[in-house]
Design a protein around this motif. Structure first.
Motif, PDB file in Angstrom:
ATOM      1  N   ILE A 168       0.841  -1.203   0.000  1.00  0.00           N
ATOM      2  CA  ILE A 168       0.000   0.000   0.000  1.00  0.00           C
ATOM      3  C   ILE A 168       0.877   1.254   0.000  1.00  0.00           C
ATOM      4  CG2 ILE A 168      -1.557   1.365   1.456  1.00  0.00           C
ATOM      5  CD1 ILE A 168      -2.860  -1.397   2.234  1.00  0.00           C
ATOM      6  N   ALA A 169       1.890   1.271   0.834  1.00  0.00           N
ATOM      7  CA  ALA A 169       2.772   2.441   0.915  1.00  0.00           C
ATOM      8  C   ALA A 169       3.467   2.708  -0.423  1.00  0.00           C
ATOM      9  CB  ALA A 169       3.804   2.253   2.018  1.00  0.00           C
ATOM     10  N   TYR A 170       3.954   1.652  -1.067  1.00  0.00           N
ATOM     11  CA  TYR A 170       4.619   1.837  -2.350  1.00  0.00           C
ATOM     12  C   TYR A 170       3.637   2.276  -3.432  1.00  0.00           C
ATOM     13  CZ  TYR A 170       9.026  -0.043  -0.636  1.00  0.00           C
ATOM     14  OH  TYR A 170      10.202  -0.234   0.056  1.00  0.00           O
ATOM     15  N   LEU A 171       2.436   1.731  -3.423  1.00  0.00           N
ATOM     16  CA  LEU A 171       1.438   2.159  -4.412  1.00  0.00           C
ATOM     17  C   LEU A 171       1.040   3.611  -4.194  1.00  0.00           C
ATOM     18  CD1 LEU A 171      -0.959  -0.891  -4.826  1.00  0.00           C
ATOM     19  CD2 LEU A 171       0.572   0.089  -6.533  1.00  0.00           C
ATOM     20  N   GLN A 172       0.909   4.021  -2.951  1.00  0.00           N
ATOM     21  CA  GLN A 172       0.556   5.414  -2.684  1.00  0.00           C
ATOM     22  C   GLN A 172       1.688   6.356  -3.118  1.00  0.00           C
ATOM     23  OE1 GLN A 172      -0.612   5.091   1.457  1.00  0.00           O
ATOM     24  NE2 GLN A 172      -2.770   4.998   0.882  1.00  0.00           N
ATOM     25  N   ALA A 173       2.928   5.917  -2.953  1.00  0.00           N
ATOM     26  CA  ALA A 173       4.061   6.726  -3.433  1.00  0.00           C
ATOM     27  C   ALA A 173       4.042   6.826  -4.956  1.00  0.00           C
ATOM     28  CB  ALA A 173       5.376   6.128  -2.946  1.00  0.00           C
ATOM     29  N   ALA A 174       3.743   5.716  -5.622  1.00  0.00           N
ATOM     30  CA  ALA A 174       3.645   5.740  -7.084  1.00  0.00           C
ATOM     31  C   ALA A 174       2.514   6.653  -7.530  1.00  0.00           C
ATOM     32  CB  ALA A 174       3.433   4.328  -7.625  1.00  0.00           C
ATOM     33  N   LEU A 175       1.371   6.578  -6.866  1.00  0.00           N
ATOM     34  CA  LEU A 175       0.231   7.420  -7.198  1.00  0.00           C
ATOM     35  C   LEU A 175       0.584   8.895  -7.044  1.00  0.00           C
ATOM     36  CD1 LEU A 175      -2.769   7.620  -7.973  1.00  0.00           C
ATOM     37  CD2 LEU A 175      -3.309   7.416  -5.537  1.00  0.00           C
ATOM     38  N   TYR A 212      -6.338  -3.063   0.538  1.00  0.00           N
ATOM     39  CA  TYR A 212      -6.987  -2.704   1.795  1.00  0.00           C
ATOM     40  C   TYR A 212      -8.005  -3.769   2.198  1.00  0.00           C
ATOM     41  CZ  TYR A 212      -4.924   1.865   2.654  1.00  0.00           C
ATOM     42  OH  TYR A 212      -4.046   2.878   2.979  1.00  0.00           O
ATOM     43  N   ALA A 213      -8.679  -4.367   1.222  1.00  0.00           N
ATOM     44  CA  ALA A 213      -9.611  -5.452   1.545  1.00  0.00           C
ATOM     45  C   ALA A 213      -8.856  -6.637   2.129  1.00  0.00           C
ATOM     46  CB  ALA A 213     -10.376  -5.869   0.288  1.00  0.00           C
ATOM     47  N   LYS A 214      -7.722  -6.994   1.533  1.00  0.00           N
ATOM     48  CA  LYS A 214      -6.916  -8.106   2.043  1.00  0.00           C
ATOM     49  C   LYS A 214      -6.370  -7.809   3.438  1.00  0.00           C
ATOM     50  CE  LYS A 214      -5.295  -9.834  -2.422  1.00  0.00           C
ATOM     51  NZ  LYS A 214      -4.106  -9.983  -3.298  1.00  0.00           N
ATOM     52  N   ALA A 215      -6.076  -6.531   3.689  1.00  0.00           N
ATOM     53  CA  ALA A 215      -5.519  -6.138   4.983  1.00  0.00           C
ATOM     54  C   ALA A 215      -6.608  -5.975   6.045  1.00  0.00           C
ATOM     55  CB  ALA A 215      -4.719  -4.841   4.838  1.00  0.00           C
ATOM     56  N   GLY A 216      -7.860  -6.178   5.660  1.00  0.00           N
ATOM     57  CA  GLY A 216      -8.941  -6.119   6.642  1.00  0.00           C
ATOM     58  C   GLY A 216      -9.512  -4.731   6.883  1.00  0.00           C
ATOM     59  N   HIS A 217      -9.449  -3.878   5.872  1.00  0.00           N
ATOM     60  CA  HIS A 217      -9.986  -2.517   5.987  1.00  0.00           C
ATOM     61  C   HIS A 217     -11.007  -2.271   4.882  1.00  0.00           C
ATOM     62  CE1 HIS A 217      -7.040  -1.433   9.033  1.00  0.00           C
ATOM     63  NE2 HIS A 217      -6.136  -2.046   8.283  1.00  0.00           N
ATOM     64  N   PRO A 218     -12.217  -2.824   5.026  1.00  0.00           N
ATOM     65  CA  PRO A 218     -13.207  -2.723   3.949  1.00  0.00           C
ATOM     66  C   PRO A 218     -13.667  -1.296   3.651  1.00  0.00           C
ATOM     67  CG  PRO A 218     -14.185  -3.681   5.914  1.00  0.00           C
ATOM     68  CD  PRO A 218     -12.717  -3.574   6.164  1.00  0.00           C
ATOM     69  N   ALA A 219     -13.691  -0.435   4.640  1.00  0.00           N
ATOM     70  CA  ALA A 219     -14.140   0.939   4.395  1.00  0.00           C
ATOM     71  C   ALA A 219     -13.157   1.673   3.485  1.00  0.00           C
ATOM     72  CB  ALA A 219     -14.307   1.688   5.709  1.00  0.00           C
ATOM     73  N   ILE A 220     -11.871   1.514   3.744  1.00  0.00           N
ATOM     74  CA  ILE A 220     -10.867   2.159   2.903  1.00  0.00           C
ATOM     75  C   ILE A 220     -10.868   1.513   1.523  1.00  0.00           C
ATOM     76  CG2 ILE A 220      -8.430   2.758   2.641  1.00  0.00           C
ATOM     77  CD1 ILE A 220      -8.227   2.661   5.713  1.00  0.00           C
ATOM     78  N   ALA A 221     -11.044   0.206   1.478  1.00  0.00           N
ATOM     79  CA  ALA A 221     -11.150  -0.496   0.199  1.00  0.00           C
ATOM     80  C   ALA A 221     -12.315   0.064  -0.601  1.00  0.00           C
ATOM     81  CB  ALA A 221     -11.318  -1.996   0.424  1.00  0.00           C
ATOM     82  N   GLY A 222     -13.433   0.296   0.063  1.00  0.00           N
ATOM     83  CA  GLY A 222     -14.607   0.865  -0.598  1.00  0.00           C
ATOM     84  C   GLY A 222     -14.357   2.258  -1.134  1.00  0.00           C
TER      85      GLY A 222
END
Length: 129
Positions: A77-84, A107-117
């Motif tokens: 997630i951190a690397y993808l956010q840096a790329a974004l 985020y869904a895999k990490a157990g954070h459905p709200a952020i995934a949404g």
């Protein structure tokens, strides 16, 4: 190459390829070190006349792939956010939709459905335009 201070882009590419070889061999942490070294070289090159932001962003996405494969979702997630963040500074259309989709999945895999949404909604909204 590094010590001779020549062909920095060639060095970054070589480190990227080494990282891919290490990842293919299953040595994720050495691969990550090679990828990180390539990013460092690109950051140094970026301060000169060449704009290597697209290459750096693509490499960050490659690192995120490796982290996801090794189930280090928060690193991915951190690397993808840096790329974004890099892609959003570029003057051309970037693969933001792809990154949002991947962030949603991670985020869904990490157990954070709200952020995934939230990221899934970004994808839906961008397709409406």
């Amino acid at each position: 190459l590094w010590q001779q201070d020549e062909n920095s882009l060639g060095l970054a590419l070589t480190l990227d390829y080494l990282g891919r070889v290490y990842a293919h061999q299953g040595d994720a942490w050495v691969a990550l070190g090679s990828f990180e070294a390539a990013i460092d070289v690109l950051n140094e090159v970026s301060t000169t006349d060449q704009d290597v932001r697209p290459e750096a962003a693509a490499l960050l996405m490659q690192i995120a792939n490796l982290c996801e494969q090794t189930r280090h979702f928060y690193l991915a997630i951190a690397y993808l956010q840096a790329a974004l963040a890099i892609y959003q500074t570029l003057p051309f259309v970037a693969p933001e939709i792809v990154i949002w989709q991947r962030l949603s999945g991670l985020y869904a895999k990490a157990g954070h459905p709200a952020i995934a949404g939230y990221y899934a909604q970004q994808v839906v909204q961008s397709r409406q335009y």
